[in-house]
Design a protein around this motif. Structure first.
Motif, PDB file in Angstrom:
ATOM      1  N   ALA A 154      -7.528 -10.323   6.727  1.00 28.44           N
ATOM      2  CA  ALA A 154      -7.933  -9.033   6.170  1.00 28.44           C
ATOM      3  C   ALA A 154      -7.721  -9.002   4.662  1.00 28.44           C
ATOM      4  CB  ALA A 154      -7.146  -7.914   6.850  1.00 28.44           C
ATOM      5  N   TRP A 155      -6.604  -9.536   4.202  1.00 23.79           N
ATOM      6  CA  TRP A 155      -6.294  -9.514   2.770  1.00 23.79           C
ATOM      7  C   TRP A 155      -7.276 -10.360   1.980  1.00 23.79           C
ATOM      8  CZ3 TRP A 155      -5.179 -11.859  -1.736  1.00 23.79           C
ATOM      9  CH2 TRP A 155      -4.437 -11.140  -2.685  1.00 23.79           C
ATOM     10  N   THR A 172      -0.669  14.516   4.399  1.00 26.85           N
ATOM     11  CA  THR A 172      -1.335  13.464   5.151  1.00 26.85           C
ATOM     12  C   THR A 172      -0.530  12.182   5.068  1.00 26.85           C
ATOM     13  OG1 THR A 172      -3.509  14.426   4.700  1.00 26.85           O
ATOM     14  CG2 THR A 172      -3.460  12.118   5.380  1.00 26.85           C
ATOM     15  N   ASP A 173      -0.337  11.553   6.201  1.00 26.39           N
ATOM     16  CA  ASP A 173       0.331  10.262   6.234  1.00 26.39           C
ATOM     17  C   ASP A 173      -0.616   9.210   5.655  1.00 26.39           C
ATOM     18  OD1 ASP A 173       1.747   7.967   6.766  1.00 26.39           O
ATOM     19  OD2 ASP A 173       1.611   8.122   8.950  1.00 26.39           O
ATOM     20  N   ALA A 174      -0.191   8.566   4.574  1.00 25.62           N
ATOM     21  CA  ALA A 174      -1.047   7.579   3.917  1.00 25.62           C
ATOM     22  C   ALA A 174      -1.274   6.349   4.779  1.00 25.62           C
ATOM     23  CB  ALA A 174      -0.433   7.167   2.581  1.00 25.62           C
ATOM     24  N   ILE A 175      -0.461   6.160   5.803  1.00 26.60           N
ATOM     25  CA  ILE A 175      -0.592   4.978   6.658  1.00 26.60           C
ATOM     26  C   ILE A 175      -1.600   5.216   7.777  1.00 26.60           C
ATOM     27  CG2 ILE A 175       0.637   3.396   8.204  1.00 26.60           C
ATOM     28  CD1 ILE A 175       3.162   4.002   6.543  1.00 26.60           C
ATOM     29  N   THR A 176      -1.465   6.320   8.476  1.00 25.49           N
ATOM     30  CA  THR A 176      -2.336   6.579   9.624  1.00 25.49           C
ATOM     31  C   THR A 176      -3.465   7.552   9.318  1.00 25.49           C
ATOM     32  OG1 THR A 176      -0.980   8.432  10.401  1.00 25.49           O
ATOM     33  CG2 THR A 176      -0.384   6.225  11.181  1.00 25.49           C
ATOM     34  N   GLY A 177      -3.351   8.326   8.229  1.00 26.92           N
ATOM     35  CA  GLY A 177      -4.341   9.349   7.924  1.00 26.92           C
ATOM     36  C   GLY A 177      -4.163  10.619   8.724  1.00 26.92           C
ATOM     37  N   ARG A 178      -3.075  10.703   9.484  1.00 30.19           N
ATOM     38  CA  ARG A 178      -2.840  11.877  10.310  1.00 30.19           C
ATOM     39  C   ARG A 178      -1.997  12.917   9.573  1.00 30.19           C
ATOM     40  NH1 ARG A 178      -0.944   8.198  15.432  1.00 30.19           N
ATOM     41  NH2 ARG A 178      -3.002   7.347  15.980  1.00 30.19           N
ATOM     42  N   PRO A 179      -2.105  14.192   9.993  1.00 31.63           N
ATOM     43  CA  PRO A 179      -1.282  15.230   9.349  1.00 31.63           C
ATOM     44  C   PRO A 179       0.207  14.993   9.582  1.00 31.63           C
ATOM     45  CG  PRO A 179      -3.089  16.197  10.617  1.00 31.63           C
ATOM     46  CD  PRO A 179      -3.028  14.749  10.993  1.00 31.63           C
ATOM     47  N   VAL A 180       0.989  15.337   8.582  1.00 32.35           N
ATOM     48  CA  VAL A 180       2.450  15.278   8.674  1.00 32.35           C
ATOM     49  C   VAL A 180       2.985  16.674   8.442  1.00 32.35           C
ATOM     50  CG1 VAL A 180       4.568  14.348   7.658  1.00 32.35           C
ATOM     51  CG2 VAL A 180       2.532  12.907   7.837  1.00 32.35           C
ATOM     52  N   ARG A 228      -4.679  -1.899   8.672  1.00 30.96           N
ATOM     53  CA  ARG A 228      -5.538  -1.311   9.709  1.00 30.96           C
ATOM     54  C   ARG A 228      -6.529  -2.332  10.239  1.00 30.96           C
ATOM     55  NH1 ARG A 228      -7.149   4.700   7.336  1.00 30.96           N
ATOM     56  NH2 ARG A 228      -5.068   5.629   7.487  1.00 30.96           N
ATOM     57  N   ARG A 229      -7.052  -3.173   9.357  1.00 24.21           N
ATOM     58  CA  ARG A 229      -8.005  -4.181   9.810  1.00 24.21           C
ATOM     59  C   ARG A 229      -7.315  -5.266  10.633  1.00 24.21           C
ATOM     60  NH1 ARG A 229     -13.226  -5.060   6.008  1.00 24.21           N
ATOM     61  NH2 ARG A 229     -13.938  -2.911   6.181  1.00 24.21           N
ATOM     62  N   ALA A 230      -6.044  -5.470  10.377  1.00 21.17           N
ATOM     63  CA  ALA A 230      -5.319  -6.489  11.134  1.00 21.17           C
ATOM     64  C   ALA A 230      -4.744  -5.946  12.436  1.00 21.17           C
ATOM     65  CB  ALA A 230      -4.200  -7.069  10.271  1.00 21.17           C
ATOM     66  N   ILE A 278      -1.346   2.246  13.608  1.00 17.80           N
ATOM     67  CA  ILE A 278      -0.249   1.338  13.268  1.00 17.80           C
ATOM     68  C   ILE A 278       1.066   2.033  13.589  1.00 17.80           C
ATOM     69  CG2 ILE A 278       0.706  -0.128  11.461  1.00 17.80           C
ATOM     70  CD1 ILE A 278      -1.892   0.435   9.885  1.00 17.80           C
ATOM     71  N   GLY A 279       1.839   1.456  14.469  1.00 21.64           N
ATOM     72  CA  GLY A 279       3.070   2.108  14.919  1.00 21.64           C
ATOM     73  C   GLY A 279       4.252   1.833  14.023  1.00 21.64           C
ATOM     74  N   LEU A 280       4.161   2.186  12.741  1.00 22.34           N
ATOM     75  CA  LEU A 280       5.277   1.953  11.832  1.00 22.34           C
ATOM     76  C   LEU A 280       6.275   3.108  11.926  1.00 22.34           C
ATOM     77  CD1 LEU A 280       3.531   0.539   8.639  1.00 22.34           C
ATOM     78  CD2 LEU A 280       4.117  -0.589  10.775  1.00 22.34           C
ATOM     79  N   PRO A 281       7.576   2.807  11.775  1.00 22.32           N
ATOM     80  CA  PRO A 281       8.597   3.839  11.956  1.00 22.32           C
ATOM     81  C   PRO A 281       8.838   4.704  10.720  1.00 22.32           C
ATOM     82  CG  PRO A 281       9.650   1.744  11.550  1.00 22.32           C
ATOM     83  CD  PRO A 281       8.171   1.466  11.598  1.00 22.32           C
TER      84      PRO A 281
END
Length: 370
Positions: free
Chosen positions: A97-98, A229-237, A297-299, A304-307
């Motif tokens: 991906a990179w 917005t979570d910059a990792i998943t794009g979901r609301p925080v 995300r492409r990988a 992405i289940g990051l903590p």
């Protein structure tokens, strides 16, 4: 024809400037580009360009970020989810991906730098170098956390592995800029896969953590922004769900790992990124995070289940709620429960202190009123 609203006109002007800037940077590179030529290409005044982008550097960063967002919107399928990949497969998927950003054979030098989203020569001042160093560490942490969620014989910290992989990839990118045609990207991918077999002896044992002062126990009102917005998943925080909230300047981004490693399993950890220079350093932070997240995300897929949750606190609203500043040395953290701040920490070690604070409302007394 209906008249455009002010917002529509601003959006049209911004799009015209970005399109003209792509042509200018492609032909002349960052160093040789001129804002007046961008204005001429867009058939606008210099003032119109500067009203949208306060500097050439801010304009260049906006062009690169627009490229990342367009690439993300293309929706290329992920190699898999982290839980479906073993460690070697995860390292290989991320490397593939990179390396998609590498210049094409027929690209000119300046066009290749734009395609690879190169920042060579763009940030040579000390605030820029500090931010770049901090962001490199944050990249390593995020890649490591993705790799740690891959299937492996035993759970282990993977930050050193992630940093070695990123070093190899950035080296390949630099050579693609300066010595086009040298090396084989597929060999680089295979090398990253083999690096997963490397025993880095990676243990989490920072020497300063035992000496971090305990946080201040309190029962302060908690009035955060509604959501971000979570910059990792794009979901609301949302910030009223409890957990640990850490505010970090670009010089203290390494403290994000201190919060992640110390937090209780499943506990929300929100890391807010702040700067007192949103036009340039803030834009750099957004670009680097978006670029890295695109590769993740492409990988590993979009879920992405990051903590941790990563928030760009551009207007310092969350920093103000925590009681933190916005300088590059900012490190402040709170523990929230039951709609109140129950622990505060400020300065070096604050992220670790808040994450290890008691979860009870009364702190060390053990009384839990939530």
């Amino acid at each position: 024809m209906a008249r455009l609203t002010r917002a529509q006109q601003q959006a049209r002007t911004r799009a015209a400037v970005l399109a003209a800037a792509v042509e200018e940077f492609t032909e002349h590179g960052f160093a040789g580009a001129r804002v007046d030529r961008v204005a001429d290409r867009a058939e606008l005044t210099r003032g119109a360009v500067y009203s949208n982008f306060p500097s050439k550097r801010a304009l260049y960063l906006a062009v690169l970020l627009d490229s990342v967002e367009r690439t993300a919107a293309s929706g290329a399928p992920a190699a898999g989810t982290a839980g479906d990949l073993d460690l070697a497969e995860g390292a290989e998927a991320f490397a593939r991906a990179w390396l998609e950003r590498l210049p094409l054979t027929g690209d000119t030098s300046d066009a290749g730098k734009l395609r690879s989203r190169s920042l060579t020569g763009v940030f040579d001042d000390e605030p820029g170098r500090t931010a770049m160093a901090g962001l490199a560490g944050l990249d390593g942490l995020l890649v490591a956390l993705a790799l740690e969620s891959c299937r492996a014989p035993a759970a282990s910290r993977r930050v050193r592995l992630a940093e070695v992989i990123l070093t190899l990839l950035h080296g390949a990118g630099h050579l693609a800029e300066t010595a086009p045609g040298f090396g084989d990207p597929f060999e680089v991918v295979r090398a990253c896969r083999r690096l997963a077999e490397l025993d880095t002896g990676d243990a989490w044992d920072p020497p300063h953590l035992p000496y971090v002062a305990a946080p201040h126990s309190c029962r302060d009102a908690w009035t955060p922004p509604d959501e971000a917005t979570d910059a990792i998943t794009g979901r609301p925080v949302r910030f009223d769900d409890g957990g640990v909230i850490v505010v970090l300047g670009t010089g203290r981004l390494g403290a994000a790992e201190e919060a992640v490693r110390a937090a209780r399993p499943g506990e929300p950890v929100i890391v807010a990124l702040v700067t007192d220079d949103p036009a340039e350093i803030g834009a750099l932070v957004r670009l680097r995070v978006a670029d890295l997240v695109l590769c993740l995300r492409r990988a590993f897929g979009t879920a992405i289940g990051l903590p941790l949750r990563l928030v760009h606190d551009d207007r310092a609203a969350l920093a103000a709620a925590v009681g933190a500043g916005t300088s590059e040395s900012t490190e402040a953290a709170v523990r929230v429960r039951g709609g109140r701040i129950i622990a505060r920490a400020l300065g070096r070690g604050a992220a670790h202190a808040a994450a290890t604070a008691p979860t009870s409302v009364e702190g060390s007394t053990g009384t839990d009123e939530a």
